[in-house]
Design a protein around this motif. Structure first.
Motif, mmCIF file in Angstrom:
data_model
loop_
_atom_site.group_PDB
_atom_site.id
_atom_site.type_symbol
_atom_site.label_atom_id
_atom_site.label_comp_id
_atom_site.label_asym_id
_atom_site.label_seq_id
_atom_site.Cartn_x
_atom_site.Cartn_y
_atom_site.Cartn_z
ATOM 1 N N ARG A 183 0.830 -1.208 0.000
ATOM 2 C CA ARG A 183 0.000 0.000 0.000
ATOM 3 C C ARG A 183 0.864 1.258 0.000
ATOM 4 O O ARG A 183 1.979 1.255 0.497
ATOM 5 N N PRO A 227 -2.587 7.359 12.124
ATOM 6 C CA PRO A 227 -2.066 6.058 12.585
ATOM 7 C C PRO A 227 -1.165 5.362 11.565
ATOM 8 O O PRO A 227 -0.270 4.627 11.949
ATOM 9 N N GLU A 634 -4.904 9.629 1.575
ATOM 10 C CA GLU A 634 -5.546 8.465 0.981
ATOM 11 C C GLU A 634 -4.586 7.279 0.987
ATOM 12 O O GLU A 634 -3.381 7.433 1.114
ATOM 13 N N THR A 635 -5.166 6.089 0.886
ATOM 14 C CA THR A 635 -4.340 4.885 0.801
ATOM 15 C C THR A 635 -4.743 4.089 -0.424
ATOM 16 O O THR A 635 -5.926 3.853 -0.651
ATOM 17 N N ASP B 179 -7.630 20.401 12.657
ATOM 18 C CA ASP B 179 -7.638 19.901 11.289
ATOM 19 C C ASP B 179 -9.057 19.496 10.914
ATOM 20 O O ASP B 179 -9.892 19.280 11.787
ATOM 21 N N TRP B 181 -10.763 16.642 8.318
ATOM 22 C CA TRP B 181 -10.839 15.671 7.231
ATOM 23 C C TRP B 181 -11.741 14.517 7.630
ATOM 24 O O TRP B 181 -12.015 14.301 8.812
ATOM 25 N N ARG B 183 -12.373 10.397 6.468
ATOM 26 C CA ARG B 183 -11.838 9.300 5.657
ATOM 27 C C ARG B 183 -12.571 7.989 5.955
ATOM 28 O O ARG B 183 -13.086 7.796 7.053
ATOM 29 N N ARG B 206 -12.212 7.834 15.697
ATOM 30 C CA ARG B 206 -12.135 6.674 14.829
ATOM 31 C C ARG B 206 -13.255 5.703 15.187
ATOM 32 O O ARG B 206 -13.370 5.281 16.321
ATOM 33 N N TYR B 223 -8.915 -6.913 8.271
ATOM 34 C CA TYR B 223 -7.543 -6.476 8.526
ATOM 35 C C TYR B 223 -7.488 -5.570 9.764
ATOM 36 O O TYR B 223 -7.237 -4.376 9.645
ATOM 37 N N VAL B 226 -3.951 -3.515 10.974
ATOM 38 C CA VAL B 226 -3.295 -2.354 10.369
ATOM 39 C C VAL B 226 -3.433 -1.146 11.305
ATOM 40 O O VAL B 226 -4.338 -1.110 12.138
ATOM 41 N N PRO B 227 -2.525 -0.193 11.172
ATOM 42 C CA PRO B 227 -2.527 0.927 12.121
ATOM 43 C C PRO B 227 -3.812 1.733 12.124
ATOM 44 O O PRO B 227 -4.186 2.290 13.154
ATOM 45 N N GLU B 228 -4.505 1.791 10.987
ATOM 46 C CA GLU B 228 -5.746 2.561 10.944
ATOM 47 C C GLU B 228 -6.823 1.921 11.808
ATOM 48 O O GLU B 228 -7.801 2.560 12.164
ATOM 49 N N LYS B 601 -21.147 10.565 -3.962
ATOM 50 C CA LYS B 601 -20.220 9.453 -4.181
ATOM 51 C C LYS B 601 -20.821 8.171 -3.647
ATOM 52 O O LYS B 601 -21.484 8.187 -2.608
ATOM 53 N N LYS B 631 -10.901 -1.713 -3.088
ATOM 54 C CA LYS B 631 -10.299 -2.952 -2.592
ATOM 55 C C LYS B 631 -10.210 -2.861 -1.068
ATOM 56 O O LYS B 631 -10.298 -1.780 -0.504
ATOM 57 N N LEU B 633 -8.323 -2.543 2.353
ATOM 58 C CA LEU B 633 -7.093 -1.889 2.807
ATOM 59 C C LEU B 633 -6.811 -0.574 2.093
ATOM 60 O O LEU B 633 -5.686 -0.115 2.069
ATOM 61 N N GLU B 634 -7.854 0.012 1.507
ATOM 62 C CA GLU B 634 -7.673 1.328 0.910
ATOM 63 C C GLU B 634 -8.292 2.404 1.799
ATOM 64 O O GLU B 634 -9.153 2.119 2.631
ATOM 65 N N THR B 635 -7.835 3.627 1.600
ATOM 66 C CA THR B 635 -8.412 4.746 2.338
ATOM 67 C C THR B 635 -8.857 5.813 1.364
ATOM 68 O O THR B 635 -8.101 6.201 0.480
ATOM 69 N N ARG B 637 -10.496 9.661 1.007
ATOM 70 C CA ARG B 637 -10.701 10.896 1.749
ATOM 71 C C ARG B 637 -11.811 11.691 1.088
ATOM 72 O O ARG B 637 -11.835 11.836 -0.134
ATOM 73 N N PHE B 638 -12.719 12.221 1.906
ATOM 74 C CA PHE B 638 -13.887 12.928 1.359
ATOM 75 C C PHE B 638 -13.822 14.427 1.601
ATOM 76 O O PHE B 638 -14.326 15.204 0.806
#
Ligand code: ZN
Ligand code: ZN
Ligand code: ZN
Ligand code: ZN
Ligand code: ZN
Lengths: 639, 639
Positions: A183, A227, A634-635, B179, B181, B183, B206, B223, B226-228, B601, B631, B633-635, B637-638
């Motif tokens: 990723r 993170p 984004e990832t 900030d 955002w 996601r 989160r 998953y 993962v750190p997220e 979206k 897919k 494991l994707e991120t 951002r909106f």
């Protein structure tokens, strides 16, 4: 016993089986990405020419052989022997003995002569004195940055050895995960220029690529707190890779150490030194402007201490599942495209950093041949549909004409320039133009960090364009040593003398006339109506440089004593484009068109929103690749 | 003093200013998303009809008023008074006094009569005895799951109060980040069905939405590492939202507690109970199949203890910057579309969970009106271009015909079915068909978890389709209580009796003939050649159900004593489609077409690769929205 210790035991057993019986192995250890083999018989080892290469290919590791400390002769004896072995013409300027590693650092004007044919002289030294020679070039112009970095590393040698051992064990740890994915997370420089920062991650490993600031927007820093980056603790990062030393890529690298990061920085050696120079200056500017610097200079030293320099083309294990290779990107000294080979043939990603596709006077054009690349992360600074730049030959013609005209009327030329890269490019143009009689021979005064940056360039000629490198190797042809170049090191007094004198050229920082000695030059010569001020680099919106370009001739300035004053700018003002360190739209397309192999996916980054989207759409339509113009945060998943 | 305590002090001052002088406030505290006000004068408080509503709207919080413990009359006295206030017709079956909260839980067959007109009876109770009544329905069919959950929560009341207070303070903490955002990270169920799990994140918060398993692929879990997700520690999650109880959404919720998560689970009350039922069964199946269950039953109890039930339409603060609202999704009992309002009007995201767009017998169709939605995360189980299903009316006609024919030849009907949802739908079809004379009245035997799941449905009639709910409120019309329905609770002996008896219908788990009592039914009646086996649900590749559909009639089976044997299946085999709990391709398109407002979206998830891509492409072309088939494991951002 840890898994790494067990692995080292196995490796040692394998080495012992491979080497002749008369060679005793006393220790086998990881030091950063390298495997170091200590032996009581370094001479025998060295005389078996092929042995190390055979071992390296068998074990699939970078191997360094060092003498066991008990085998080293006394430094005073060794010094005499070494001086007798190395030819006098090599111009040895320093010998420095390191007891911990058994290395002797030989600083010489001609490193090639210290190395000898296929390393024969080095082998002879080892055979005679036990010490392992490591050769560094004596800089033809002394750089205080390089000297400081090397002295600092000498002084921190013990600490650094511990760091390298820890990193080495980390790199060679056992893979824990049987998942497979790759990723990229964007932490900055998407749909904007500045604050470059990306995370490349696998189930096993997390790598940060670049960590820059955003010029003109000090509070917009990379999203390090999420993170995926440092939010899960600074130790969750395995490695940091720095593509090049420009602050929009490097400024916040030292901040990572303030946050507790304690791992390696991979970059080229010149990038390390330039990063030191530029980040210290960055702190300096911040405190001069009354901002609280985000970290202290101590953190710059930490970053340097944790840097593992790589040469272009070295394939290096930086994690159990990632190999890194740096390739010339043609942008500034030491700038690198970072190529990551992930897993055992699983996936390949290249981060372009900043690139210049065509050759310039200073650098060969960016490399775009790789064993494999599935995804390219591509800069898009000039990715917009109209971002075509003047050809450099035309630019040079115009520059020379403006200079010639100015000098012929006895005027002075004032060129604001960035210290790193563009100044040296202009120096090369001027040197050639004077040598070939295109412009009259007049003094070229270099002020601000330009001299120091030039010194760093001459320290690392192997990073310069091949024909330039060849000229530097022959001292009498080193263009940077031409008589015309004068380093302004006498402060205001010297500037006043220059101002009172005849025609000349002044290259001075800052490049956008936002501070630095250029302000002083404006006061000294700005009023002279026979002079010309020439802009050779991009002037951002809101800078004084841009205002002058736009016709301002009443310039608010302090009078040198700290009082506000107004200066009437009487010089002509000219702009000569075409000296950018970035590929223009055509160059970016050419880079991708001729890239081998053709990547499947391209992420267009490091450009404003329309530039990244234009380029993304053009590459998609022209080459039928999957292209993206990501946002920050984004990832993307590739495997 | 912490910021939350200061905030509570301010709120208390504001309340004291607002309420009449004769009402004394003894404490103000957060309990989960609610603000609880303790008073020594609950009767006066209750008699000021509008006071609570006024306070709630002034403070913009959900407010509950409770008597100070010193104000509560003795339970024995209170019990007598309460019994005299509540009309006998309400059918009170239990009263339970909780000293810690001053609540008395009233279990009644007709909760509406306990509540009274606009809550008048409840207010009267409070005025008379001090205790705050909380009304729950007496299940018309006793559910051991519901009973166990309620007893467990009763027993853990103290612990739960601490949990709610901690969560409440967490929800009402001060926002730390400036900030902005929003996601979404995909942790599972992208380009696949199974292991639903998403992270919704802001700089402040989160949230995990769903955490399911992947049926038939036990090792493919979300998953979470993962750190997220949990990679940066279990406490980095603020909240978990569960859309519905199906295992592909809920199975690994308890695992979060094993990993150290200690925060709230938001879902509807029936989802909580069904999750308890299904996850305990999941552990049971795992251990029967010789797999190590990923967590112990203790963790299911932890999950239940941490659940904060929400009703459809409740707008609830779940973090300083996120409000959650659940809406009926028409899929199974308690299933919810989860709508998140982020920031102060910053962004809105809806997660569909699983949906059924049209009304079914059991449920109203999915809600698709929202105050605002910019992004919709949409299930795509039947998103493929050819995934059109038979109309349910046609399906019912065919089902009845097959049953009629079988019964007319004195045969038995065997229907493998999932316990939750589809079984109850079929029960409703059968009840109506018999009542209207479309098929003969024969016994309908319910085996496996079907009875228990039905009991849970009747406990929560307010979650059923409106006309069904009305019928259940009138006990004599409750279709689930029809005489034909028989709960098989006598084991093999009862099954043998049924097998030896006359025509009948058997509904039994498991739905794909992969274990459970259906195996036993196959042994008992599979050899009868006048019977029919009817498949009413999807049979996955590789299951015995699919093989039988494909014509297998020699079935490997153990003989009940554990030995392997072969059974000759002599029954007719029929498939009747159209009873799915999922919208088909047309339903998904209709859901989006009529959605109000239209989202900008859409992320198409929870479907195999081609289904998600087909649906994504269709929605893009038809409605000109930005659509994606992410897919894992994707991120994205909106904002
Ligand atoms: Zn750059
Ligand atoms: Zn850059
Ligand atoms: Zn109690
Ligand atoms: Zn479902
Ligand atoms: Zn599902």
């Amino acid at each position: 016993m840890s898994q790494v210790d067990k692995q080292l035991d196995d490796i040692r057993a394998e080495i012992e089986q491979e080497v002749p019986n008369e060679i005793s192995i006393t220790e086998v250890a990881y030091e950063g990405p390298e495997l170091v083999v200590y032996t009581r018989d370094p001479k025998t080892f060295a005389s078996n020419g092929d042995l190390i290469r055979k071992l390296a290919s068998k074990l699939r590791k970078r191997i360094t052989v060092r003498p066991d400390p008990s085998e080293l002769s006394e430094p005073s004896d060794a010094r005499a022997t070494i001086e007798s072995i190395i030819p006098e013409d090599a111009g040895v300027t320093d010998l420095d003995f390191h007891h911990d590693t058994g290395e002797v650092v030989v600083e010489a004007q001609k490193p090639g002569m210290v190395i000898g044919r296929h390393g024969s002289t080095l082998r002879e030294i080892t055979q005679e004195v036990g010490w392992t020679p490591e050769v560094v070039r004596t800089p033809p112009i002394e750089s205080s940055t390089v000297k400081n970095v090397r002295n600092f590393l000498k002084q921190e040698r013990d600490d650094r050895r511990d760091i390298l051992e820890r990193i080495g064990r980390q790199i060679h740890r056992e893979e824990m995960s049987d998942d497979e994915w790759v990723r990229i997370t964007t932490l900055g420089c998407c749909r904007e220029v500045g604050r470059a920062a990306f995370i490349l991650s696998t189930p096993e490993t997390r790598v940060l690529i670049d960590c820059g600031d955003k010029p003109g927007a000090e509070d917009e820093v990379p999203y390090l707190q999420v993170p995926e980056a440092l939010g899960s603790g600074p130790s969750s990062l395995d490695a940091v890779v720095l593509t090049h030393a420009h602050l929009d890529h490097s400024a916040l690298i030292p901040l990572l150490f303030k946050y507790g990061y304690d791992g390696p920085i991979y970059c080229t050696e010149p990038t390390r030194d330039l990063m030191g120079l530029l980040t210290l200056d960055y702190l300096d500017v911040a405190s001069k402007e009354g901002r609280t610097p985000p970290y202290e200079s101590e953190m710059v030293r930490e970053a340097i201490k944790h840097t593992i320099p790589l040469e272009y083309g070295d394939v290096t294990d930086i994690a159990p599942d990632i190999k890194l290779t740096l390739h010339n990107s043609g942008h500034i000294l030491g700038s690198a495209i970072s190529h990551f080979h992930i897993g055992d043939g699983l996936y390949n990603v290249a981060f372009s950093g900043d690139i210049h596709y065509d050759d310039t006077r200073l650098f060969n054009g960016a490399v775009n041949e790789f064993p494999r690349v599935e995804t390219l992360v591509l800069e898009s600074t000039y990715g917009g549909r109209n971002d075509y730049q003047t050809d450099q030959a035309d630019s040079e013609r115009k520059l020379k004409e403006v200079i010639r005209n100015t000098i012929e009327r006895d005027g002075k030329v004032l060129i604001p320039a960035f210290a790193v890269g563009r100044s040296q490019e202009i120096m090369l143009v001027l040197e050639e133009a004077m040598r070939e009689g295109d412009i009259p021979e007049v003094p070229v005064h270099l002020d601000g960090m330009i001299w120091e940056a030039t010194a760093i360039h001459t320290t690392y000629p192997e990073y310069l364009r091949d024909d330039l490198r060849d000229r530097i190797f022959h001292e009498d042809q080193n263009p940077f040593l031409a008589d015309q170049f004068n380093h302004i090191d006498g402060g205001e007094e010297e500037r006043q003398e220059v101002a009172d004198g005849g025609p000349c050229i002044v290259l001075s920082t800052s490049g956008m006339v936002e501070g630095g000695p250029i302000m002083s030059w404006l006061r000294h010569v700005g009023g002279q109506d026979d002079g010309t001020m020439i802009f050779v680099g991009y002037q951002a919106q809101g800078t004084l440089g841009r205002r002058i370009q736009n016709g301002w001739d009443e310039i608010p300035i302090n009078d040198g004593g700290g009082r506000a004053d107004t200066l009437s700018l009487n010089m002509d003002v000219e702009t000569v484009d075409g000296f950018s360190g970035h590929a223009d739209r055509q160059g970016l397309e050419n880079f991708v068109r001729t890239m081998n192999p053709r990547p499947e996916k391209v992420l267009c980054v490091h450009g404003d929103e329309s530039s990244t989207q234009d380029l993304s759409s053009a590459l998609y339509h022209e080459f039928n690749m999957r292209t993206f113009a990501p946002k920050n945060l984004e990832t993307f998943r590739f495997v």
